[in-house]
Enzyme design. Structure first.
Site, mmCIF file in Angstrom:
data_model
loop_
_atom_site.group_PDB
_atom_site.id
_atom_site.type_symbol
_atom_site.label_atom_id
_atom_site.label_comp_id
_atom_site.label_asym_id
_atom_site.label_seq_id
_atom_site.Cartn_x
_atom_site.Cartn_y
_atom_site.Cartn_z
ATOM 1 N N VAL A 12 0.835 -1.212 0.000
ATOM 2 C CA VAL A 12 0.000 0.000 0.000
ATOM 3 C C VAL A 12 0.865 1.256 0.000
ATOM 4 C CG1 VAL A 12 -1.690 1.321 1.367
ATOM 5 C CG2 VAL A 12 -1.943 -1.155 1.128
ATOM 6 N N ASN A 209 -15.269 -3.727 1.959
ATOM 7 C CA ASN A 209 -14.699 -5.057 1.728
ATOM 8 C C ASN A 209 -15.682 -6.151 2.160
ATOM 9 O OD1 ASN A 209 -12.400 -4.278 0.487
ATOM 10 N ND2 ASN A 209 -10.991 -4.891 2.105
ATOM 11 N N PHE A 250 -18.168 -8.173 -9.177
ATOM 12 C CA PHE A 250 -18.151 -9.083 -8.017
ATOM 13 C C PHE A 250 -19.348 -10.036 -7.996
ATOM 14 C CE2 PHE A 250 -14.484 -8.393 -5.237
ATOM 15 C CZ PHE A 250 -13.844 -7.483 -6.052
ATOM 16 N N LEU A 251 -19.777 -10.438 -9.184
ATOM 17 C CA LEU A 251 -20.871 -11.403 -9.277
ATOM 18 C C LEU A 251 -20.385 -12.724 -9.880
ATOM 19 C CD1 LEU A 251 -23.762 -9.084 -10.582
ATOM 20 C CD2 LEU A 251 -23.285 -9.770 -8.242
ATOM 21 N N ASN A 252 -19.071 -12.911 -9.914
ATOM 22 C CA ASN A 252 -18.547 -14.155 -10.477
ATOM 23 C C ASN A 252 -18.484 -15.250 -9.426
ATOM 24 O OD1 ASN A 252 -18.112 -13.156 -13.081
ATOM 25 N ND2 ASN A 252 -16.150 -12.278 -12.455
ATOM 26 N N GLY A 258 -10.108 -15.183 -1.939
ATOM 27 C CA GLY A 258 -8.874 -15.365 -1.182
ATOM 28 C C GLY A 258 -8.182 -14.027 -1.035
ATOM 29 N N CYS A 261 -6.955 -9.478 1.944
ATOM 30 C CA CYS A 261 -7.857 -8.411 2.415
ATOM 31 C C CYS A 261 -9.252 -8.890 2.790
ATOM 32 C CB CYS A 261 -7.930 -7.321 1.363
ATOM 33 S SG CYS A 261 -6.318 -6.672 0.959
ATOM 34 N N LYS A 321 -5.718 -14.524 -7.357
ATOM 35 C CA LYS A 321 -6.336 -13.870 -8.510
ATOM 36 C C LYS A 321 -5.231 -13.604 -9.526
ATOM 37 C CE LYS A 321 -7.166 -9.319 -8.117
ATOM 38 N NZ LYS A 321 -7.631 -8.024 -7.613
ATOM 39 N N ARG A 328 -1.708 -15.802 -0.765
ATOM 40 C CA ARG A 328 -2.317 -15.857 0.564
ATOM 41 C C ARG A 328 -3.811 -16.208 0.473
ATOM 42 N NH1 ARG A 328 -0.321 -10.313 3.061
ATOM 43 N NH2 ARG A 328 -0.245 -9.808 0.847
HETATM 44 C C1 UGA Z 1 -9.806 -6.126 -2.122
HETATM 45 C C2 UGA Z 1 -10.794 -5.039 -2.555
HETATM 46 O O1 UGA Z 1 -11.386 -5.396 -3.823
HETATM 47 C C3 UGA Z 1 -10.105 -3.673 -2.695
HETATM 48 O O2 UGA Z 1 -11.058 -2.661 -2.997
HETATM 49 C C4 UGA Z 1 -9.414 -3.338 -1.359
HETATM 50 O O3 UGA Z 1 -8.740 -2.096 -1.412
HETATM 51 C C5 UGA Z 1 -8.417 -4.442 -1.038
HETATM 52 O O4 UGA Z 1 -9.126 -5.696 -0.942
HETATM 53 C C6 UGA Z 1 -7.770 -4.091 0.284
HETATM 54 O O5 UGA Z 1 -8.470 -4.075 1.301
HETATM 55 O O6 UGA Z 1 -6.579 -3.755 0.296
HETATM 56 P P1 UGA Z 1 -7.996 -7.651 -3.409
HETATM 57 O O7 UGA Z 1 -8.018 -8.484 -2.178
HETATM 58 O O8 UGA Z 1 -6.690 -7.217 -3.954
HETATM 59 O O9 UGA Z 1 -8.849 -6.291 -3.182
HETATM 60 O O10 UGA Z 1 -8.725 -8.458 -4.577
HETATM 61 P P2 UGA Z 1 -10.221 -8.579 -5.120
HETATM 62 O O11 UGA Z 1 -10.256 -8.158 -6.514
HETATM 63 O O12 UGA Z 1 -11.190 -7.958 -4.204
HETATM 64 O O13 UGA Z 1 -10.427 -10.170 -5.094
HETATM 65 C C7 UGA Z 1 -10.534 -10.882 -3.871
HETATM 66 C C8 UGA Z 1 -10.939 -12.313 -4.127
HETATM 67 O O14 UGA Z 1 -12.289 -12.392 -4.567
HETATM 68 C C9 UGA Z 1 -10.119 -13.036 -5.222
HETATM 69 O O15 UGA Z 1 -9.792 -14.320 -4.771
HETATM 70 C C10 UGA Z 1 -11.063 -13.105 -6.401
HETATM 71 O O16 UGA Z 1 -10.825 -14.186 -7.247
HETATM 72 C C11 UGA Z 1 -12.402 -13.247 -5.698
HETATM 73 N N1 UGA Z 1 -13.554 -12.808 -6.538
HETATM 74 C C12 UGA Z 1 -13.663 -11.510 -6.930
HETATM 75 C C13 UGA Z 1 -14.533 -13.732 -6.881
HETATM 76 O O17 UGA Z 1 -14.463 -14.928 -6.528
HETATM 77 N N2 UGA Z 1 -15.600 -13.306 -7.634
HETATM 78 C C14 UGA Z 1 -15.746 -12.021 -8.048
HETATM 79 O O18 UGA Z 1 -16.745 -11.713 -8.722
HETATM 80 C C15 UGA Z 1 -14.738 -11.099 -7.686
#
Ligand code: UGA
Length: 437
Positions: A12, A209, A250-252, A258, A261, A321, A328
């Protein structure tokens, strides 16, 4: 333009510092890790994040971005000091504030001018206020300080874009003076700025979050129903996305969320709620759904194949991702552990995450199972009986069904990211299992 210090040059802190510099501010990032600082001085990013290193180099050359381990120098004569140190998870799930407190005491002992301290790290509600009381106790010089809250909303893999072109900036302050200063710092970003109380700013981050986690778990819950009744979760998501009230992201459905965060923040939310006499039932449910979802692929495969002993299993995708090397809380790890316990012979591939995964599961024998890391996707698939997909990397997404058929021994594909068309896989003669369809 302002002179800004960023304490903590981790994920960050570094992205924040680089983006402030890109907006024209003069930024100094300070960290106690000498080797990290030395390499950052030469423009080498210690983390994998698309676009970060290029922007680092550009701003170092322009003289707007510096790195140091000298805290006194870093805090001298700064318009604002941003704190972006880590807040790891304590055993009880709450955030560990040790690094924040250390930084606050250090700043207190060094600043010689009135200062605005801004907390970027994700922290419990009330931290800015507590840190303000703490810094006043430790101040060495007779100066005025305020501690503000300014949470970040950057996602791994798109952190630069999320910071420079994000949806909003949240500023939590106690005085008009601090608000004006932070507005000035963020003015060049030309993004909507929401000014609120410090507690609201801190809770906005956790609530956001938490909400993202709810959305994912909800879709995973519906996916199970969709599968049971013969509907298709992707078609359902397509229809839902067009409803502006629901939102398109975020509808997948898949193998659950994981990363460092969402899992950590929903645990922390749960703890804070209970500490304050509340129960967040939906957050609890999101966690339960996610814990179960992470092993859904393994359970599906177990039902279908019964036995994993001696099976060659290609694991494609290890990171939580795409566009990151972070593993993690990645679902891949939970499934690899189960597969190894059941005697599978794993050939894993990931464009960035293999090194970190190998630190958890070194190459070789693990009980009755074995694991090796392949240098290419094709190598992992070669001769495999079964393929598991855990991350939607572009190169995995763009695989053609015929390739599974050609390279694998018997093409059973278990896809945790719904990357392929059911009909196309069927036409290619592949036994294909995905999520919610
Ligand atoms: C998340 C938030 O999206 C950010 O806005 C926030 O700033 C960050 O945490 C933080 O607190 O620092 P991040 O953990 O990097 O970001 O990744 P995301 O894109 O949120 O994905 C998190 C997990 O959700 C991944 O494993 C991803 O594959 C999963 N996911 C995401 C799904 O299974 N389906 C979806 O539709 C979207």
């Amino acid at each position: 333009m302002m002179k800004i210090a960023v304490a903590g040059a981790g994920y960050v802190g570094l992205v924040t510092g680089v983006c402030f510099a890109e907006m024209g501010h003069h930024v100094i990032c300070v960290d106690k890790d000498t080797s990290k600082i030395e390499s950052m001085k030469t423009g080498v990013s210690p983390i994998f994040e698309p676009g970060l290193q290029e922007l680092m180099r550009k701003n170092i050359s322009a003289g707007r971005l510096e790195f140091t381990t000298d805290y006194k120098l870093a805090y001298r004569d700064r318009g604002a000091i941003f704190i972006a140190v880590g807040t790891p998870e304590r055993l009880d799930g709450a955030a560990d504030l040790t690094h924040i407190e250390e930084t606050i005491k250090q700043i207190a002992g060094m600043i010689e001018q009135d200062s605005l301290i801004v907390i970027k790290s994700t922290v419990p509600v009330g931290t800015a206020e507590q840190m303000e009381s703490m810094i006043r106790l430790f101040l060495k010089n007779d100066v005025k300080v305020e501690v503000a809250s300014n949470p970040e909303f950057m996602s791994q893999g798109s952190a630069i874009r999320d910071t420079l072109y994000g949806d909003r900036i949240i500023i939590g302050t106690a005085s008009e003076e601090a608000e004006i200063l932070l507005r000035t710092i963020y003015e060049p970003f030309e993004l909507p700025i929401v000014t609120v109380s410090r507690k609201s700013a801190e809770l906005t981050k956790l609530a956001a979050n938490g909400f993202l986690a709810l959305k994912i778990s909800y879709m995973n819950d519906i996916a199970a129903l969709s599968e049971a009744v013969g509907a298709d979760i992707q078609e359902i998501a397509k229809g839902m996305r067009l409803d502006g009230r629901i939102g398109s992201s975020f509808l997948n459905a898949g193998i659950g969320f994981g990363g460092s965060c969402l899992p950590k923040d929903i645990k922390a939310l749960d703890v804070y709620a209970r500490e304050n006499g509340q129960e967040l039932k939906m957050i609890k449910a999101a966690r339960e759904v996610n814990d179960k979802q992470q092993t859904v692929l393994f359970r599906k495969a177990k039902t279908l194949l019964e036995e994993f002993h001696g099976l060659k299993i290609a694991v494609l995708g290890l990171t939580f991702k795409p566009e990151t090397d972070d593993i993690r809380n990645a679902a891949s790890l939970v499934n690899i552990e189960l597969l190894l316990k059941h005697g599978a012979e794993i050939q894993a591939y990931d464009p960035t995450g293999a090194k970190k995964a190998a630190a958890v599961f070194p190459e070789g024998k693990h009980g009755e199972g074995t694991i090796a890391y392949s240098r290419t996707l094709e190598q992992a698939l070669e001769g495999a009986d079964v393929c598991f997909i855990f991350t939607e990397w572009e190169e995995i997404k763009s695989l053609r069904p015929a390739l599974f058929k050609r390279l694998m021994h018997s093409p059973y594909v278990f896809d945790g990211r719904n990357l392929f068309d059911l009909q196309e896989m069927d036409d290619a003669g592949i036994k294909y299992t995905s999520i919610g369809r």
